[in-house]
Scaffold this motif. Structure first.
Motif, mmCIF file in Angstrom:
data_model
loop_
_atom_site.group_PDB
_atom_site.id
_atom_site.type_symbol
_atom_site.label_atom_id
_atom_site.label_comp_id
_atom_site.label_asym_id
_atom_site.label_seq_id
_atom_site.Cartn_x
_atom_site.Cartn_y
_atom_site.Cartn_z
ATOM 1 N N ALA A 58 0.845 -1.192 0.000
ATOM 2 C CA ALA A 58 0.000 0.000 0.000
ATOM 3 C C ALA A 58 0.880 1.242 0.000
ATOM 4 C CB ALA A 58 -0.909 0.008 1.231
ATOM 5 N N VAL A 59 0.440 2.266 -0.713
ATOM 6 C CA VAL A 59 1.067 3.576 -0.656
ATOM 7 C C VAL A 59 0.036 4.549 -0.096
ATOM 8 C CG1 VAL A 59 2.729 3.154 -2.500
ATOM 9 C CG2 VAL A 59 0.501 4.115 -3.073
ATOM 10 N N LYS A 60 0.500 5.613 0.491
ATOM 11 C CA LYS A 60 -0.399 6.563 1.147
ATOM 12 C C LYS A 60 -0.945 7.624 0.204
ATOM 13 C CE LYS A 60 0.156 4.813 5.239
ATOM 14 N NZ LYS A 60 -0.818 3.869 5.689
ATOM 15 N N ASP A 61 -0.231 7.915 -0.865
ATOM 16 C CA ASP A 61 -0.575 9.030 -1.739
ATOM 17 C C ASP A 61 -0.965 8.524 -3.125
ATOM 18 O OD1 ASP A 61 -0.728 11.377 -3.206
ATOM 19 O OD2 ASP A 61 1.283 12.070 -2.670
ATOM 20 N N GLU A 62 -2.174 8.817 -3.565
ATOM 21 C CA GLU A 62 -2.641 8.363 -4.872
ATOM 22 C C GLU A 62 -1.787 8.908 -6.006
ATOM 23 O OE1 GLU A 62 -6.585 8.401 -7.664
ATOM 24 O OE2 GLU A 62 -6.833 8.694 -5.534
ATOM 25 N N ALA A 63 -1.133 10.037 -5.797
ATOM 26 C CA ALA A 63 -0.267 10.602 -6.830
ATOM 27 C C ALA A 63 0.882 9.649 -7.170
ATOM 28 C CB ALA A 63 0.286 11.954 -6.377
ATOM 29 N N LEU A 64 1.164 8.695 -6.306
ATOM 30 C CA LEU A 64 2.235 7.728 -6.571
ATOM 31 C C LEU A 64 1.809 6.629 -7.533
ATOM 32 C CD1 LEU A 64 3.649 7.353 -2.952
ATOM 33 C CD2 LEU A 64 4.590 8.697 -4.846
ATOM 34 N N MET A 65 0.530 6.548 -7.844
ATOM 35 C CA MET A 65 0.065 5.464 -8.705
ATOM 36 C C MET A 65 0.577 5.598 -10.143
ATOM 37 S SD MET A 65 -1.255 3.478 -6.581
ATOM 38 C CE MET A 65 -2.062 2.215 -7.555
ATOM 39 N N ASP A 66 0.796 6.810 -10.631
ATOM 40 C CA ASP A 66 1.367 6.964 -11.972
ATOM 41 C C ASP A 66 2.789 6.415 -12.037
ATOM 42 O OD1 ASP A 66 -0.822 7.939 -13.362
ATOM 43 O OD2 ASP A 66 -0.361 10.022 -12.903
ATOM 44 N N PRO A 67 3.689 6.791 -11.111
ATOM 45 C CA PRO A 67 5.026 6.189 -11.175
ATOM 46 C C PRO A 67 5.005 4.692 -10.875
ATOM 47 C CG PRO A 67 4.918 7.826 -9.413
ATOM 48 C CD PRO A 67 3.631 7.899 -10.154
ATOM 49 N N VAL A 68 4.060 4.223 -10.056
ATOM 50 C CA VAL A 68 3.923 2.777 -9.833
ATOM 51 C C VAL A 68 3.625 2.096 -11.161
ATOM 52 C CG1 VAL A 68 2.350 1.032 -8.883
ATOM 53 C CG2 VAL A 68 3.284 2.815 -7.393
ATOM 54 N N THR A 69 2.700 2.662 -11.929
ATOM 55 C CA THR A 69 2.348 2.087 -13.226
ATOM 56 C C THR A 69 3.544 2.122 -14.170
ATOM 57 O OG1 THR A 69 0.049 2.740 -12.974
ATOM 58 C CG2 THR A 69 0.813 2.308 -15.219
ATOM 59 N N GLY A 70 4.259 3.237 -14.191
ATOM 60 C CA GLY A 70 5.427 3.350 -15.066
ATOM 61 C C GLY A 70 6.516 2.360 -14.707
ATOM 62 N N GLU A 115 -7.247 13.746 -4.581
ATOM 63 C CA GLU A 115 -7.191 14.908 -5.451
ATOM 64 C C GLU A 115 -6.329 14.687 -6.689
ATOM 65 O OE1 GLU A 115 -6.929 17.711 -1.593
ATOM 66 O OE2 GLU A 115 -6.248 18.547 -3.476
ATOM 67 N N ALA A 116 -5.378 13.765 -6.604
ATOM 68 C CA ALA A 116 -4.440 13.586 -7.707
ATOM 69 C C ALA A 116 -5.079 12.974 -8.943
ATOM 70 C CB ALA A 116 -3.270 12.711 -7.269
ATOM 71 N N ALA A 117 -6.215 12.337 -8.789
ATOM 72 C CA ALA A 117 -6.843 11.682 -9.939
ATOM 73 C C ALA A 117 -8.107 12.414 -10.334
ATOM 74 C CB ALA A 117 -7.161 10.232 -9.612
ATOM 75 N N SER A 118 -8.103 12.990 -11.484
ATOM 76 C CA SER A 118 -9.283 13.627 -12.042
ATOM 77 C C SER A 118 -9.482 13.059 -13.431
ATOM 78 C CB SER A 118 -9.095 15.138 -12.150
ATOM 79 O OG SER A 118 -8.953 15.704 -10.873
ATOM 80 N N PHE A 119 -10.713 13.022 -13.883
ATOM 81 C CA PHE A 119 -10.992 12.416 -15.166
ATOM 82 C C PHE A 119 -11.874 13.318 -15.994
ATOM 83 C CE2 PHE A 119 -10.201 9.072 -12.159
ATOM 84 C CZ PHE A 119 -9.318 8.272 -12.832
ATOM 85 N N ALA A 120 -11.627 13.344 -17.283
ATOM 86 C CA ALA A 120 -12.509 14.056 -18.192
ATOM 87 C C ALA A 120 -13.728 13.177 -18.419
ATOM 88 C CB ALA A 120 -11.800 14.318 -19.518
ATOM 89 N N LYS A 121 -14.901 13.782 -18.422
ATOM 90 C CA LYS A 121 -16.133 13.034 -18.611
ATOM 91 C C LYS A 121 -16.160 12.433 -20.012
ATOM 92 C CE LYS A 121 -20.311 14.118 -16.598
ATOM 93 N NZ LYS A 121 -21.369 15.058 -16.315
ATOM 94 N N PRO A 122 -16.374 11.118 -20.135
ATOM 95 C CA PRO A 122 -16.433 10.515 -21.465
ATOM 96 C C PRO A 122 -17.679 10.967 -22.209
ATOM 97 C CG PRO A 122 -16.963 8.910 -19.762
ATOM 98 C CD PRO A 122 -16.576 10.177 -19.065
#
Length: 186
Positions: free
Chosen positions: A35-47, A169-176
């Motif tokens: 587990a990570v505490k900050d959702e902003a870390l999910m992009d580098p996790v994916t990379g 807050e780190a994850a926002s999405f454009a409405k499809p």
């Protein structure tokens, strides 16, 4: 596929510690999980973790091709490459030393390993492979059966709270465009 992968989770603000513990236990049934505490870390996790296997496979392809180019039969080059990678991974996991310490242990001053590493550095190896952060404005995320383009948090896009998906807050999405007033089901 082999139970050797890793899943990374981030606990939303409504989730309880026991929810995180249960989720980690479920994922550990098919590999490692953390587990990570900050959702902003999910992009580098994916990379790193999501794209990392492809980098290793490309590296293996290059080692095999180099061996064949130097005259090794393909089967020998392949065997040497796979065993080299397997041995290096075992050392990384079991030797209790950093990757740099291990690299230094097998790099003789003025030797062929140092020459090869210099060529990798000349080819910008570290700047290319070391760049694991994905551009969040171009990253595609699938929620249910709908694909949404990820955009910058300050762009005015609908956030995760409104969609009822991941929190933070780190994850926002454009409405499809195909979604008419409803929320995707997760």
């Amino acid at each position: 596929l082999l139970g050797k992968g890793i899943a990374v989770i981030v606990r939303g603000h409504k989730a309880k510690p026991q929810d995180e513990k249960l989720t980690l236990a479920l994922f550990r049934g098919v590999g490692e999980a953390l587990a990570v505490k900050d959702e902003a870390l999910m992009d580098p996790v994916t990379g790193l973790s999501g794209s990392g296997p492809a980098y290793v496979y490309r590296f293996a392809e290059a080692l095999i091709a180099g061996g064949v180019q130097e005259g090794l039969p393909p089967a020998v080059a392949t065997c040497l490459t796979f065993q080299t990678i397997e041995g290096a991974v075992a050392m990384l996991k079991e030797a209790g030393k950093s990757p740099k310490e291990l690299r230094d242990m097998v790099t003789s001053p003025g030797g062929t390993t140092l020459a090869g590493l210099s060529r990798l550095d000349d080819g910008l190896w570290q700047s290319v492979v070391g760049h694991v952060r994905l551009d969040p404005r171009r990253h595609l995320t699938v929620v249910g059966d709908r694909t949404m383009r990820r955009v910058a948090p300050d762009s005015g896009a609908v956030g995760c709270k409104e969609w009822g998906c991941l929190e933070g807050e780190a994850a926002s999405f454009a409405k499809p465009r195909s979604l008419e007033g409803g929320h995707p089901h997760v």
